[in-house]
Design an enzyme around this catalytic site. Structure first.
Site, PDB file in Angstrom:
ATOM      1  N   SER A 188       0.803  -1.224   0.000  1.00 32.97           N
ATOM      2  CA  SER A 188       0.000   0.000   0.000  1.00 32.97           C
ATOM      3  C   SER A 188       0.833   1.270   0.000  1.00 32.97           C
ATOM      4  O   SER A 188       0.306   2.349  -0.266  1.00 32.97           O
ATOM      5  CB  SER A 188      -0.932   0.015   1.216  1.00 32.97           C
ATOM      6  OG  SER A 188      -0.192   0.102   2.416  1.00 32.97           O
ATOM      7  N   LYS A 248       0.824   4.736   6.781  1.00 32.05           N
ATOM      8  CA  LYS A 248       0.305   5.569   5.694  1.00 32.05           C
ATOM      9  C   LYS A 248       0.949   6.946   5.783  1.00 32.05           C
ATOM     10  O   LYS A 248       1.677   7.269   6.724  1.00 32.05           O
ATOM     11  CB  LYS A 248      -1.224   5.725   5.801  1.00 32.05           C
ATOM     12  CG  LYS A 248      -2.009   4.429   5.890  1.00 32.05           C
ATOM     13  CD  LYS A 248      -2.008   3.637   4.608  1.00 32.05           C
ATOM     14  CE  LYS A 248      -2.821   2.346   4.768  1.00 32.05           C
ATOM     15  NZ  LYS A 248      -2.721   1.484   3.567  1.00 32.05           N
TER      16      LYS A 248
END
Length: 288
Positions: A58, A131
């Site tokens: 990701s 993230k």
């Protein structure tokens, strides 16, 4: 050099102490050194730094599967996260696990996992995510402008770290993050809006919601493994022109205590290591 009393005689207690230290063999000091080093690693992992394993794509190509990053766990005790920083956090109930459940290990596997957890080199938990911070409390985040860019407080972001973006032709769906487009989100007080750098596969705040700042474990600031990928995770200039939304309605941000106790606990252990004969022997041999 001998230590003399006021009458010029040798202090017998000090002489016995020196003799005892000299006669202590290395094989007796080495287990003590290992215990102290283990305790030191646990304290550093708990209060200062921790290594995290990257289990998914990701964050590609900033972070690849199998990378290990070093996370500063102290920095957000004195300030809140900033836009552009890469952070590790615990997902809320809305966040789907990003690692598959492993089969229940045997005794040896459990022992290895426990030791790995203590020193911070094991695989991440199913609710640990990494993230990039896109929006802060009060920010208005949406996508897209006429060029397909994410905007924060009306300012479009040129994101060179995003190499594979989500497609524009898919309609927005709040239940999944496949589409690049999403409606404007006003980041709630005390929370942050995070997104992965590989937008095609990242499940992030677009569909799983913002993350409470209190859930942030720390800032990832360096790739430490494999050695061929050693690099720092610096903050890009992408967000330099983004204006602040103003003071959030909740008032001033909370003040978190600095974990000074962890540093105070580490100092005596470091002093004990420094005085160890085994430590001196190992240090001198590695300098050749």
């Amino acid at each position: 050099m001998q230590t003399l009393d006021e009458d010029g005689t040798v202090d017998p207690w000090r002489r016995r102490t020196r003799r005892t230290r000299r006669q202590m063999p290395l094989w007796q000091e080495l287990p003590l050194l290992l215990v102290v080093a283990f305790c030191l690693a646990v304290l550093i992992r708990t209060f200062l730094l921790q290594a995290f394993f990257i289990p998914s794509g990701s964050m590609e190509d900033t972070l690849l599967i199998g990378d290990r990053v070093l996370v500063n766990k102290v920095v957000y005790d004195v300030r809140d996260p900033e836009r552009g920083e890469v952070v590790v956090f615990r997902g809320t109930d809305r966040w789907a696990p990003q690692v598959d459940e492993q089969p229940e290990p045997g005794f040896a596997g459990k022992l290895t996992r426990t030791v790995g957890d203590l020193v911070g080199v094991s695989r991440p938990g199913e609710k640990d995510f990494i993230k990039r911070v896109i929006g802060l409390p009060g920010d208005r985040v949406k996508c897209c402008d006429s060029q397909g860019r994410v905007t924060v407080n009306g300012t479009p972001l040129d994101e060179p770290y995003v190499l594979r973006d989500s497609p524009l032709d898919l309609p927005p769906n709040p239940a999944e993050c496949r589409s690049r487009r999403f409606d404007e989100v006003v980041v709630p007080p005390g929370q942050i809006f995070v997104m992965g750098d590989h937008r095609e596969v990242s499940q992030d705040a677009r569909c799983q919601g913002p993350v409470p700042i209190d859930n942030v474990i720390g800032r990832a600031f360096m790739v430490v493994w494999p050695s061929s990928r050693w690099s720092s995770l610096s903050v890009p200039s992408t967000f330099d022109d983004v204006s602040d939304p103003g003071v959030a309605s909740s008032g001033a941000p909370p003040v978190r205590p600095t974990p000074q106790g962890g540093v105070l606990l580490i100092l005596p252990l470091a002093a004990a290591l420094r005085g160890s004969r085994a430590f001196r022997t190992m240090t001198s041999s590695s300098a050749t």
